[in-house]
Design an enzyme around this catalytic site. Sequence first.
Site, PDB file in Angstrom:
ATOM      1  CE  LYS A  57      -4.434  -1.632   1.046  1.00  0.00           C
ATOM      2  NZ  LYS A  57      -5.766  -1.435   1.522  1.00  0.00           N
ATOM      3  CE  LYS A  75      -8.488  -7.088  -3.962  1.00  0.00           C
ATOM      4  NZ  LYS A  75      -8.710  -6.976  -2.535  1.00  0.00           N
ATOM      5  CE  LYS A  79     -14.107  -1.520  -0.983  1.00  0.00           C
ATOM      6  NZ  LYS A  79     -12.879  -1.140  -0.265  1.00  0.00           N
TER       7      LYS A  79
HETATM    8  N1  AQP Z   1     -11.983  -8.516  -6.494  1.00  0.00           N
HETATM    9  C1  AQP Z   1     -12.394  -9.183  -5.420  1.00  0.00           C
HETATM   10  N2  AQP Z   1     -12.727 -10.488  -5.530  1.00  0.00           N
HETATM   11  C2  AQP Z   1     -13.148 -11.167  -4.446  1.00  0.00           C
HETATM   12  N3  AQP Z   1     -13.268 -10.640  -3.205  1.00  0.00           N
HETATM   13  C3  AQP Z   1     -12.945  -9.345  -3.056  1.00  0.00           C
HETATM   14  N4  AQP Z   1     -12.944  -8.514  -1.986  1.00  0.00           N
HETATM   15  C4  AQP Z   1     -12.540  -7.296  -2.370  1.00  0.00           C
HETATM   16  N5  AQP Z   1     -12.271  -7.291  -3.691  1.00  0.00           N
HETATM   17  C5  AQP Z   1     -12.494  -8.541  -4.147  1.00  0.00           C
HETATM   18  C6  AQP Z   1     -13.327  -8.936  -0.620  1.00  0.00           C
HETATM   19  O1  AQP Z   1     -14.204  -7.961  -0.090  1.00  0.00           O
HETATM   20  C7  AQP Z   1     -14.026  -7.864   1.329  1.00  0.00           C
HETATM   21  C8  AQP Z   1     -13.925  -6.441   1.741  1.00  0.00           C
HETATM   22  O2  AQP Z   1     -12.701  -5.974   1.324  1.00  0.00           O
HETATM   23  P1  AQP Z   1     -12.261  -4.459   1.448  1.00  0.00           P
HETATM   24  O3  AQP Z   1     -13.153  -3.673   0.623  1.00  0.00           O
HETATM   25  O4  AQP Z   1     -12.171  -4.024   2.854  1.00  0.00           O
HETATM   26  O5  AQP Z   1     -10.777  -4.432   1.034  1.00  0.00           O
HETATM   27  P2  AQP Z   1      -9.968  -5.003  -0.108  1.00  0.00           P
HETATM   28  O6  AQP Z   1      -9.874  -6.479  -0.083  1.00  0.00           O
HETATM   29  O7  AQP Z   1      -8.683  -4.272  -0.021  1.00  0.00           O
HETATM   30  O8  AQP Z   1     -10.812  -4.583  -1.391  1.00  0.00           O
HETATM   31  P3  AQP Z   1     -10.431  -3.526  -2.461  1.00  0.00           P
HETATM   32  O9  AQP Z   1     -11.645  -3.340  -3.304  1.00  0.00           O
HETATM   33  O10 AQP Z   1      -9.184  -3.898  -3.185  1.00  0.00           O
HETATM   34  O11 AQP Z   1     -10.208  -2.260  -1.572  1.00  0.00           O
HETATM   35  P4  AQP Z   1      -9.216  -1.074  -1.794  1.00  0.00           P
HETATM   36  O12 AQP Z   1      -9.422  -0.623  -3.207  1.00  0.00           O
HETATM   37  O13 AQP Z   1      -9.662  -0.065  -0.794  1.00  0.00           O
HETATM   38  O14 AQP Z   1      -7.821  -1.564  -1.523  1.00  0.00           O
HETATM   39  C9  AQP Z   1     -12.801  -8.709   1.665  1.00  0.00           C
HETATM   40  O15 AQP Z   1     -13.236  -9.933   2.202  1.00  0.00           O
HETATM   41  C10 AQP Z   1     -12.147  -8.919   0.328  1.00  0.00           C
HETATM   42  O16 AQP Z   1     -11.418 -10.115   0.263  1.00  0.00           O
END
Ligand code: AQP
Length: 331
Positions: free
Chosen positions: A112, A194, A197
């Site tokens: 990050k 991945k 968002k």
């Molecule tokens: N692309 C994905 N496929 C499957 N699972 C996903 N999750 C997130 N993206 C995918 C799952 O959603 C839950 C919440 O995750 P989060 O939003 O707190 O954080 P993250 O995993 O870091 O998701 P992002 O979208 O990638 O967030 P940012 O952009 O803020 O870094 C988790 O259970 C995650 O596994």
Amino acid sequence: MKKTLLSGSTVTGDLTIGNYIGAINNWKKLQDDYNCFYMVADLHGLTVYQDPKAFKERSLSFFAQYIALGLDPDKNTIFLQSHIHEHAELTWILSCLTPMGYLNRMTQFKDKSAKNEKNINAGLYTYPVLMASDILLYQVDLVPVGEDQKQHLELCRDIVSFFQNRYGETFKLPEPYIAKMGARIMSLQDPTKKMSKSDDNPNSFISIIDPPKTIIKKVKSAVTDSGTEVKYDEEKAGISNLLTMYSVLSGKTISEIENDYVGKMYGHLKIDLADLVVETLKPVQEKYADLMKNKDHLHQLMKQGSEKARVVASKTLDTVYDKVGLYPEHF
Ligand code: AQP
């Protein structure tokens, strides 16, 4: 007695179809069998720069989306993390017990901070301690974790023993909950990454509240290789990602879908997948629109969640304050 489970999503960007397929759809299946705490992780969202006005609106929107996606506010405890001040307070106590050496090992901090070169703040570094507080406040048995959160849960378990060694047994030791099928959805523009968002390119993700036209446009412009045969192949990440999404949303197996598309091209699958995503999200978007029309009702549901959460969190924090020797305010 049902086991207790906690999960949440960080308030950055808009919830995506990846969050739904990989997390919230599974949370929904757990709500009858577990005592579930589902948190809108707004404090975690502050580790990156947020426009205050948009951030506030987004936190409300996440809360409404959790419910629109099928989380029942009567069966679960759904709440905003910042509404329970105990999260921040326990984080301070646990920070004073967490060796820097342990935090230095966290690979997500390295990833990050490489992405946020201009804003490598202390919050990004101590984020796993806040995550430990989220879990330990509710005496959680199980935490659904993806690959990228395993290391943080391990640290949380280490913190339980540091605390226990110094002050005696206080927290439940949380275990990872490995979901049966939590498919990982990849970016539509770079299927080796991945779907995220907070991706700078909005065409890389489908957000839960994207209008149908936008969804169709995004799916049609998804990056695939130059082939045509609709077949799952790890070497062909783009088409495989579309097949995975189609499979989860339709309930068909990958090989059933491959059979349906014999003699057809990638374009056919894209059109059908776009329709399927639009159809899947239609009732969710309708419910979301209804909820957002009545903010008083949403605030009432939020209050109901935080009241339930606070009962447990304050009890744990009182015990912790007492154990570490903070002088009580009330006698
Ligand atoms: N692309 C994905 N496929 C499957 N699972 C996903 N999750 C997130 N993206 C995918 C799952 O959603 C839950 C919440 O995750 P989060 O939003 O707190 O954080 P993250 O995993 O870091 O998701 P992002 O979208 O990638 O967030 P940012 O952009 O803020 O870094 C988790 O259970 C995650 O596994």
